[in-house]
Scaffold this motif. Structure first.
Motif, mmCIF file in Angstrom:
data_model
loop_
_atom_site.group_PDB
_atom_site.id
_atom_site.type_symbol
_atom_site.label_atom_id
_atom_site.label_comp_id
_atom_site.label_asym_id
_atom_site.label_seq_id
_atom_site.Cartn_x
_atom_site.Cartn_y
_atom_site.Cartn_z
ATOM 1 N N ARG A 124 0.876 -1.168 0.000
ATOM 2 C CA ARG A 124 0.000 0.000 0.000
ATOM 3 C C ARG A 124 0.918 1.224 0.000
ATOM 4 O O ARG A 124 1.550 1.523 1.011
ATOM 5 C CB ARG A 124 -0.928 -0.010 1.222
ATOM 6 C CG ARG A 124 -1.894 -1.197 1.216
ATOM 7 C CD ARG A 124 -2.707 -1.278 2.500
ATOM 8 N NE ARG A 124 -3.607 -0.149 2.655
ATOM 9 C CZ ARG A 124 -4.838 -0.076 2.127
ATOM 10 N NH1 ARG A 124 -5.301 -1.076 1.392
ATOM 11 N NH2 ARG A 124 -5.595 0.988 2.328
ATOM 12 N N LEU A 126 0.958 5.023 -0.181
ATOM 13 C CA LEU A 126 -0.003 6.113 0.010
ATOM 14 C C LEU A 126 0.700 7.369 0.547
ATOM 15 O O LEU A 126 0.453 7.814 1.669
ATOM 16 C CB LEU A 126 -1.106 5.669 0.973
ATOM 17 C CG LEU A 126 -1.940 4.458 0.517
ATOM 18 C CD1 LEU A 126 -2.816 3.949 1.651
ATOM 19 C CD2 LEU A 126 -2.789 4.840 -0.690
ATOM 20 N N VAL A 153 -1.993 -1.208 -3.766
ATOM 21 C CA VAL A 153 -2.792 0.014 -3.711
ATOM 22 C C VAL A 153 -1.805 1.158 -3.817
ATOM 23 O O VAL A 153 -0.910 1.291 -2.977
ATOM 24 C CB VAL A 153 -3.605 0.134 -2.407
ATOM 25 C CG1 VAL A 153 -4.322 1.486 -2.342
ATOM 26 C CG2 VAL A 153 -4.622 -1.003 -2.293
ATOM 27 N N ARG A 155 -1.405 5.401 -4.636
ATOM 28 C CA ARG A 155 -2.061 6.699 -4.833
ATOM 29 C C ARG A 155 -1.023 7.744 -5.218
ATOM 30 O O ARG A 155 0.050 7.824 -4.621
ATOM 31 C CB ARG A 155 -2.752 7.136 -3.541
ATOM 32 C CG ARG A 155 -3.493 8.486 -3.646
ATOM 33 C CD ARG A 155 -4.102 8.868 -2.306
ATOM 34 N NE ARG A 155 -3.049 9.154 -1.323
ATOM 35 C CZ ARG A 155 -3.175 8.936 -0.010
ATOM 36 N NH1 ARG A 155 -4.272 8.413 0.487
ATOM 37 N NH2 ARG A 155 -2.185 9.244 0.816
ATOM 38 N N LEU A 213 -5.543 6.628 -8.466
ATOM 39 C CA LEU A 213 -5.478 5.517 -7.523
ATOM 40 C C LEU A 213 -5.475 4.236 -8.333
ATOM 41 O O LEU A 213 -6.364 4.022 -9.171
ATOM 42 C CB LEU A 213 -6.689 5.564 -6.585
ATOM 43 C CG LEU A 213 -6.831 4.439 -5.564
ATOM 44 C CD1 LEU A 213 -5.797 4.602 -4.448
ATOM 45 C CD2 LEU A 213 -8.242 4.450 -4.966
ATOM 46 N N VAL A 215 -5.459 0.098 -8.013
ATOM 47 C CA VAL A 215 -5.677 -1.044 -7.130
ATOM 48 C C VAL A 215 -5.558 -2.310 -7.970
ATOM 49 O O VAL A 215 -6.260 -2.465 -8.977
ATOM 50 C CB VAL A 215 -7.058 -0.988 -6.440
ATOM 51 C CG1 VAL A 215 -7.227 -2.184 -5.499
ATOM 52 C CG2 VAL A 215 -7.225 0.327 -5.674
ATOM 53 N N LEU A 260 -10.640 10.400 -3.769
ATOM 54 C CA LEU A 260 -9.859 9.162 -3.838
ATOM 55 C C LEU A 260 -10.109 8.260 -2.631
ATOM 56 O O LEU A 260 -10.130 7.039 -2.773
ATOM 57 C CB LEU A 260 -8.379 9.514 -3.959
ATOM 58 C CG LEU A 260 -7.974 10.246 -5.243
ATOM 59 C CD1 LEU A 260 -6.476 10.522 -5.243
ATOM 60 C CD2 LEU A 260 -8.373 9.459 -6.482
ATOM 61 N N ASP A 261 -10.309 8.853 -1.454
ATOM 62 C CA ASP A 261 -10.639 8.042 -0.280
ATOM 63 C C ASP A 261 -11.979 7.341 -0.457
ATOM 64 O O ASP A 261 -12.140 6.167 -0.083
ATOM 65 C CB ASP A 261 -10.682 8.924 0.976
ATOM 66 C CG ASP A 261 -9.293 9.240 1.517
ATOM 67 O OD1 ASP A 261 -8.317 8.647 1.021
ATOM 68 O OD2 ASP A 261 -9.201 10.088 2.426
ATOM 69 N N LEU A 264 -11.419 4.451 -2.847
ATOM 70 C CA LEU A 264 -10.711 3.344 -2.222
ATOM 71 C C LEU A 264 -11.626 2.576 -1.270
ATOM 72 O O LEU A 264 -11.599 1.338 -1.221
ATOM 73 C CB LEU A 264 -9.488 3.857 -1.469
ATOM 74 C CG LEU A 264 -8.612 2.799 -0.793
ATOM 75 C CD1 LEU A 264 -8.149 1.762 -1.785
ATOM 76 C CD2 LEU A 264 -7.421 3.461 -0.098
ATOM 77 N N ALA A 268 -12.456 -1.470 -1.502
ATOM 78 C CA ALA A 268 -11.894 -2.314 -0.442
ATOM 79 C C ALA A 268 -12.723 -3.558 -0.218
ATOM 80 O O ALA A 268 -13.927 -3.572 -0.482
ATOM 81 C CB ALA A 268 -11.788 -1.508 0.842
#
Length: 268
Positions: A124, A126, A153, A155, A213, A215, A260-261, A264, A268
């Motif tokens: 991840r 970030l 993940v 970003r 982003l 994933v 973006l949050d 995500l 998830a």
């Protein structure tokens, strides 16, 4: 410390006449510890690239990238490398935004990120935003190599100029390879010297914060994520493989992060 101040790294002062800039390397290595957790046998940072291990979350090791001085400035070359072994889980963030600034040394600054994730590993990545300040010249290159069965993940957020400021020149390339094959390869040019129309209605439409982003999960190969809009200036796009790309524009960094949050959280 201001952009024109001298900086000393490993016996070298950058910013003085005749000095081309700071060279700095940070390396992270994550391995499964055999007890259900993740060890960090490699955690090395130079000069402005300081690394700190923070409190772990379950089987995931966490590392914070801490900027020990201003930059990157003109002529600097920063490199960050992270390698995640089989079965390891690594989360990397940063303590603050990275600000590209003009410097006394001539030439553009470079910031290279090299990430490798083995089969069954998870990364991840970030970090906080990258801010392109007026007068700066920065080239960012991010390369990710994933083995089959790896998880990612990642970003990226870029803010063009500080408050009420025109941006510097920013070029960025992001390449993601899965099992040796390209999953994503794209480039971005903004600011002075970029091809005409970069801030026009067909590209950024006047926005000054842009982000993406990525994933990657094995299950997306069996059940791909559907393409959809996330408001007027954000979109979810499935990739040709077990991955998805979210691209977003916003008037400022705060609203970009919210978009973006939200994306995500939905993935998830």
């Amino acid at each position: 410390m201001g952009a024109g101040a001298a900086r000393r790294v490993d016996g070298m002062t950058a910013g003085d006449a005749g000095v081309t800039g700071v060279r700095a390397l940070a390396r992270i290595g994550a391995r499964a510890d055999g007890r259900g957790g993740t060890a960090l046998p490699t955690l090395e940072g130079q000069g402005p690239l300081a690394l700190r291990r923070t409190r772990a979350s379950g089987s995931e090791a966490r590392v914070m990238l801490v900027g020990a001085m201003s930059g990157p400035l003109g002529g600097d070359h920063f490199t960050v490398e992270a390698e995640v072994g089989e079965g390891a889980r690594l989360h990397v963030g940063s303590a603050a935004a990275t600000i590209a600034l003009p410097g006394q040394a001539k030439g553009e600054a470079r910031y290279d990120v090299r990430l490798t994730v083995a089969e069954g590993g998870e990364l991840r990545w970030l970090p906080e935003q990258l801010i392109s300040a007026n007068g700066s010249e920065l080239c960012v290159s991010t390369g990710v190599d994933l083995a089959a069965g790896a998880r990612l993940v990642l970003r990226e957020e870029q803010v063009l100029g500080r408050a009420n400021e025109e941006p510097g020149r920013l070029s960025s390339r992001l390449t993601v390879r899965l099992d040796g094959r390209a999953l994503l390869d794209q480039e971005l040019f903004c600011g002075p010297g970029a091809p005409g129309g970069w801030d026009g209605p067909a590209v950024l439409a006047g926005h000054r914060a842009l982000g993406q982003l990525i994933v990657v999960r094995p299950e997306f190969g069996e059940k791909p994520v559907e393409a959809r809009l996330l408001g007027e200036y954000a979109v979810v796009t499935p990739l040709a493989g077990p991955g998805v790309l979210v691209t977003a524009l916003a008037p400022d960094a705060l609203r970009l992060r919210r978009i973006l949050d939200e994306a995500l959280g939905a993935l998830a």
